[in-house]
Write an enzyme that holds these catalytic residues in place. Structure first.
Site, PDB file in Angstrom:
ATOM      1  N   ASP A  60       0.828  -1.213   0.000  1.00 15.44           N
ATOM      2  CA  ASP A  60       0.000   0.000   0.000  1.00 15.44           C
ATOM      3  C   ASP A  60       0.860   1.260   0.000  1.00 15.44           C
ATOM      4  O   ASP A  60       0.427   2.303   0.480  1.00 15.44           O
ATOM      5  CB  ASP A  60      -0.890   0.031   1.239  1.00 15.44           C
ATOM      6  CG  ASP A  60      -1.618  -1.265   1.441  1.00 15.44           C
ATOM      7  OD1 ASP A  60      -2.273  -1.699   0.493  1.00 15.44           O
ATOM      8  OD2 ASP A  60      -1.514  -1.851   2.539  1.00 15.44           O
TER       9      ASP A  60
ATOM     10  N   SER B 239       2.353   6.813   0.633  1.00 14.05           N
ATOM     11  CA  SER B 239       1.582   5.918   1.484  1.00 14.05           C
ATOM     12  C   SER B 239       0.140   6.017   1.030  1.00 14.05           C
ATOM     13  O   SER B 239      -0.450   7.086   1.071  1.00 14.05           O
ATOM     14  CB  SER B 239       1.710   6.331   2.943  1.00 14.05           C
ATOM     15  OG  SER B 239       0.797   5.589   3.718  1.00 14.05           O
ATOM     16  N   ARG B 240      -0.410   4.877   0.531  1.00 14.94           N
ATOM     17  CA  ARG B 240      -1.708   4.978  -0.129  1.00 14.94           C
ATOM     18  C   ARG B 240      -2.890   4.949   0.821  1.00 14.94           C
ATOM     19  O   ARG B 240      -3.979   5.346   0.451  1.00 14.94           O
ATOM     20  CB  ARG B 240      -1.859   3.859  -1.164  1.00 14.94           C
ATOM     21  CG  ARG B 240      -0.917   4.071  -2.306  1.00 14.94           C
ATOM     22  CD  ARG B 240      -1.145   3.125  -3.460  1.00 14.94           C
ATOM     23  NE  ARG B 240       0.034   3.150  -4.301  1.00 14.94           N
ATOM     24  CZ  ARG B 240       0.941   2.199  -4.336  1.00 14.94           C
ATOM     25  NH1 ARG B 240       0.794   1.119  -3.616  1.00 14.94           N
ATOM     26  NH2 ARG B 240       2.009   2.321  -5.091  1.00 14.94           N
ATOM     27  N   VAL B 241      -2.715   4.442   2.041  1.00  8.48           N
ATOM     28  CA  VAL B 241      -3.868   4.410   2.943  1.00  8.48           C
ATOM     29  C   VAL B 241      -3.610   5.115   4.262  1.00  8.48           C
ATOM     30  O   VAL B 241      -4.545   5.476   4.968  1.00  8.48           O
ATOM     31  CB  VAL B 241      -4.342   2.965   3.234  1.00  8.48           C
ATOM     32  CG1 VAL B 241      -4.945   2.347   2.006  1.00  8.48           C
ATOM     33  CG2 VAL B 241      -3.225   2.134   3.794  1.00  8.48           C
TER      34      VAL B 241
END
Ligand code: ATP
Ligand code: MG
Length: 591
Positions: free
Chosen positions: A426, A451-453
């Site tokens: 992620d 950081s995707r989440v």
């Protein structure tokens, strides 16, 4: 055969012809089989020794034959039927059909003691012949007690990886199926210990009491069983927590060339979990034993070993152990997660894991693909990292956060394994050699990291304090390249450069010095309000240290408020700015 025959049917006479007498439990299973088959209440089993069948046994009951003998399996089947035909009233075709159906059916019951023989052994691999029903992932035991795991199933042989010394295994040695998948002992007592990929202690501190066993390969929780990531897992590293926050249950890749501080980020994150009720698992795959020993001693020194388990499969361990180490470690971590705990797991590193898997696959004779990796190398890592998750409250609400590490060659993130793992995780924290050698440590490349989440998990205080940090840094980098050779700059450019320099200095952080949320927020507020710009590049670190000490000592209430409420309003920001100014004009000037 209904009606008055029912009474008679309930008692069944059967004959078992054997070469070696089955043991009691096998006999009981045979009786049970006959009971079920004929709905019988009583089974009279006549045992006859008959060496002519060559091995295995033949069961005759009510005119039917269940053949599990060597003779039956090697073509003498028809001859046996002839014999039976003479004694029964069935016609040949009927009996053949019945027998074939029944024999096929019966195999399921008879295969429990299937034994194979070693046909080839070497390089941590053994090939077995004669085990026809073994399943993928099943454990087999060799005569000397060594265990192996079935990895390849071919038409006439089965390929296994070995979990023990292959020196003791000889060609022709027997191997028995266990009908069990590989599992590892788990429990709270593992905390603070160093173990190998099989769960055995290697720290010389004696036996570890396990509460149970968990399979090393375990399906990942489904969508319904998960909750979205919403609680931060703080690394204590300003450059990461501010711009690339990690949430509990997230998978964030740490990627960079050799010696760029990848392991240091992971260990600092473990150190920062002290007192935060997060259990940690560090898996070393294919590293030098001395490196692992150094990490363990660092963790011990700062008291982080109490809540940490180190799983080690070093470069000198056989490839099969390096291959299963991350799965074993995940099983240990899952034990805590399914109990409702928060767990952090570090896979250091998955490049070496892929290499170990490539070695095994080539030895097993699987066709090589790109860079000689086998075709399923993506699945190798996806099935591992999918097991990280945040569980729903119904399942206890535990979480497993993963920090996989990947080593790149000359900063190339478009290589096979790096791209695979980047697409699974992620987000990634990209570490750069150039930055590292310039002294910018941790060497986080702000442009390539993401950081995707984690943003969803970042505390409100941090979100507010960060402001436009990323954009400011991007502008600074661009400007710094252009202005490298020019001497006379306009004041606006100069101001932007010195602001950028101060920010870069602020992001430098020594090892084993995690910053709390309040410390990070105060530093960011000071920097974003340009209070650090005129300090001078070399002194930013010193100023930050002094400032934080001053805040703790004189304005402890502000620190406490941020840490507890995790909020930052105008009022509080104003207060922080005033306090920093107070420090700057007072104590700092006096120096
Ligand atoms: P390898 O490729 O060998 O696994 P790595 O990328 O994991 O290396 P580390 O072992 O973490 O890198 O760090 C390499 C060296 O850099 C170590 O000696 C470590 O002490 C130093 N180092 C890492 N981070 C920092 C930092 N923030 N400040 C100062 N020194 C650091
Ligand atoms: Mg390392």
């Amino acid at each position: 055969m209904a009606g008055d025959a029912t009474e008679k049917l309930k008692r069944v006479k059967a004959e078992l012809r054997y070469v070696t007498l089955p043991d009691d439990s096998q006999l009981e299973r045979i009786r049970e089989f006959i009971r079920k088959k004929f709905d019988a209440s009583e089974v009279r089993l006549k045992l006859t020794e008959d060496p002519s069948i060559g091995g295995g046994f033949i069961l005759t009951a009510r005119g039917l034959i269940y053949d599990w003998s060597n003779a039956g399996r090697t073509g003498q089947f028809e001859k046996l039927i002839e014999n039976v035909l003479r004694e029964t009233q069935y016609d040949e075709k009927d009996l053949l059909d019945i027998l074939k159906a029944e024999v096929n059916d019966f195999e399921l019951h008879a295969e429990s003691n299937e034994v194979g023989r070693v046909d080839f052994v070497g390089d941590g691999i053994a090939e077995l012949k004669g085990i026809d029903h073994a399943e993928y992932g099943e454990v087999v035991i060799f005569d000397d007690g060594t265990r192996g795991m079935v990895q390849n199933i071919e038409i006439d042989k089965v390929g296994c990886i070995l979990f023990g010394r292959e020196q003791d295994i000889r060609e022709g040695m027997r191997a028995v199926r266990t009908h069990k998948r590989a599992s590892i002992p788990v429990g709270d007592d593992f905390l603070g210990r160093v173990i190998n990929a099989l769960g055995e202690p290697i720290d010389g501190l004696g036996k570890i009491k396990a509460v149970s066993h968990r399979p090393i390969e375990f399906p990942a929780p489904g969508i319904v069983d998960r909750k979205s990531v919403g609680v931060p897992l703080e690394t204590g590293i300003l450059a990461i927590d501010s711009m690339f926050p990690i949430g509990r249950g997230q998978r964030e890749l740490i990627i960079g060339d050799r010696q760029t501080g990848k392991t240091s980020i992971a260990t600092d994150t473990i150190i920062n979990q002290k007192g935060k009720n997060v259990k940690c698992v560090y898996v070393a795959i294919g590293q030098k034993a001395s490196t692992v020993a150094k990490i363990v001693s660092t963790l011990k020194k700062v008291g982080a070993m109490e809540y940490t388990i180190v799983v080690s499969a070093t470069a000198s361990d056989p490839a099969p152990l390096q291959y299963i180490a991350p799965y074993s470690a995940t099983a240990i971590a899952e034990q805590f997660m399914y109990k409702g705990d928060d767990v952090l797991i570090v896979y250091d590193d998955l490049s070496k894991h892929a290499v170990a898997y490539r070695a095994i696959s080539l030895l097993l004779g699987r066709p090589p693909g790109r860079e000689a990796y086998p075709g399923d190398v993506f699945y190798l890592h996806s099935r591992l990292l999918e097991r990280s998750s945040r569980l729903s409250p119904e399942l206890g609400g535990g979480s497993l956060t993963a920090l996989p590490v990947i080593e790149t060659q000359a900063g190339d993130v478009s290589d096979y394994i790096p791209t695979n793992v980047i697409s699974i995780t992620d987000g990634q924290i990209f570490l750069e050699s150039d930055l590292f050698f310039e002294g910018q440590r941790p060497a986080v490349n702000v442009g390539l990291s993401v950081s995707r989440v984690g943003g969803a998990a970042q505390s409100k205080a941090m979100k507010k304090a960060v402001g436009s940090l990323r954009i400011d840094l991007a502008q600074y980098r661009e400007m710094a390249v252009f202005t490298q050779f020019s001497s006379d700059l306009d004041p606006a450019t100069k101001a932007m450069l010195s602001h950028g320099e101060a920010l870069m200095e602020l992001l430098k952080q020594p090892l084993e010095h995690p910053l709390s949320l309040a410390e990070q927020v105060i530093s960011l507020v000071a920097a974003n309000n340009k209070l650090l710009d005129d300090i001078g590049k070399k002194k930013v670190g010193e100023f930050q240290k002094g400032m934080l000490e001053y805040m703790e000592k004189i304005h402890g209430d502000i620190v406490r408020t941020i840490d507890q409420r995790q909020m930052l309003d105008e009022d509080l920001t104003e207060k922080i700015i005033n306090c920093v100014k107070e420090f700057k004009d007072g104590k700092w000037k006096e120096k």
